[in-house]
Design an enzyme around this catalytic site. Sequence first.
Site, short mmCIF file in Angstrom:
data_model
loop_
_atom_site.label_atom_id
_atom_site.label_comp_id
_atom_site.label_asym_id
_atom_site.label_seq_id
_atom_site.Cartn_x
_atom_site.Cartn_y
_atom_site.Cartn_z
N LYS A 80 36.40 46.06 32.74
CA LYS A 80 36.92 46.00 33.81
C LYS A 80 38.51 46.31 33.68
O LYS A 80 39.23 45.75 32.95
CB LYS A 80 36.64 44.61 34.36
N SER A 155 33.84 41.05 42.50
CA SER A 155 34.72 42.20 42.46
C SER A 155 34.43 43.26 41.21
O SER A 155 35.23 44.36 40.91
CB SER A 155 35.91 41.73 42.31
N SER A 179 32.43 37.02 40.83
CA SER A 179 32.48 38.12 40.66
C SER A 179 31.68 38.81 39.36
O SER A 179 31.56 40.20 39.21
CB SER A 179 33.88 38.71 40.41
N1 GLN Z 1 34.08 37.30 45.98
C1 GLN Z 1 35.06 36.37 45.69
C2 GLN Z 1 36.58 36.61 46.25
O1 GLN Z 1 36.76 37.41 46.84
C3 GLN Z 1 35.17 36.16 44.02
C4 GLN Z 1 35.88 37.05 43.49
C5 GLN Z 1 35.97 36.80 42.07
O2 GLN Z 1 35.03 36.20 41.55
N2 GLN Z 1 36.91 37.55 41.34
O3 GLN Z 1 37.35 35.82 45.87
#
Ligand code: GLN
Length: 495
Positions: A80, A155, A179
Amino acid sequence: MKDLVNKSAKELNKLFLSKEISAKEIVNAFYKQIEIVEPKIQALNSLTKDLAYKQAEELDQKVSRSDKLGPIAGVPIIVKDVLCVKNYHATCSSKILENFIAPYESTATSNLWSAGAICLAKSNMDEFAMGSSTENSAFKKTKNPWNLNTVPGGSSGGSAASVAAMEAPVSLGTDTGGSVRQPASFCGVVGLKPTYGRVSRFGLIAFASSLDQVGPFARDVYDTALILQHMSGYDPKDSTSLNVDVPDYISKLNIGNLKGKKIGLIKELIGDGIESEVRKSVENSIKILKDLGAEIVEISLPNVKYSVPVYYILATAEASSNLARYDGVKYGHRAQGTKEVLPMYTKTRQEGFGAEVKRRIMLGTYALSSGYYEAYYKKAQQVRKLVTQDFLNSFEKVDLMITPTCPTTAFELGSKVEDPLSMYLSDIATIPASLAGLPAISVPCGFDSKNLPIGLQIIAPALSEELLLSAAYEFEKTCNLFNKTNMKVSAVVVG
Ligand code: GLN
């Protein structure tokens, strides 16, 4: 070639160590696959070809000298774009870091390269890991390989999609509130968030430091364990890293320990808001777990209903502080045409950050400001403690817990962009374990009527990854989803 790219990390390592294929051939095969599928799925921000071929050459030399090599030698990985790989871009899919080259290596990746893994590419993500669909990337929209009109989740959507589309057998994501698990669920792969502190955060560009963890994606539980094994461990460079031994996850996978185990089904996370097909699939998973000898009990975590609001106060507060460093002076983009320093800061941030990142910085700054701090930030910290305590209390009665990973399957691209609240609810089942710092995994458990994958989340007590992995391993074997449905390969790869 197709034969090579659908192999697991375990199988590739075996072929490599037995000299049936070279590391260079492995790299060639995956870059070829990337060339074929990438125009459709758009999972990657950049390729790290120089590094991949350099690592492959070194590995091929080692194997020809009969040097000692381990179980992930020759395994290609996609990383990532929030993790630093020295001398390569680390953009966080943000304009503000578009031209940033990492001057050092993250510990998680460094551990993997030392064990013989090969870095293929950096993957697309929601800007600074803020989002649930990867649509917040400043660069491109990644598509779900099972249906190109739907999102891969986020994400870490690029990392999840790349593994589903066989651009690599395994990849790394990061999980702050879901995420890794949520995109794993949407893309029909396995994704694990470790106990907070199990994997070093050094070289992971911070979003919300008290929650961020690096986690692996793979197409099966075995490969997930393999990657976790080799990136975990104490790191003096991360003060929140836990100084405890890492158990041998692989040797414990086969202990078949679901018999007699008590598994708690979290009542608050299986009711309203969960799509009926998702619920049905979880009910079916419960049957499988019962057949394996586990006892399923319904449990209640009364404070879990506050998790999403608590998370959006704490994560945005931490983000507003962490992202203050992007001011045009220290890193990345600097706005041109301003004479004074303050307008330069402002313009840099206006140009560099996308809408969601700005929204979170504003929310977080508000929650931390004097006068509101007590009412929001402090209160949220207190409720976080209550959520954690709920888990601790219930783990006195059960060994593991289960929930659906997500309330829905992958949604259509664009369908939630204008509605941040409904996007935030995508993580309703994953955020609680994040707040409590607990390890949790998403394993594919079914498909909906549109042939989109569904994930089952299993949560374990802190530092019980071996229990989590062995339970998921046994479940996966019995569920036998991909063999039964004959849907091992996703739409893009078949089509
Ligand atoms: N979807 C969650 C957010 O928008 C989690 C994001 C993540 O785990 N990086 O914060």
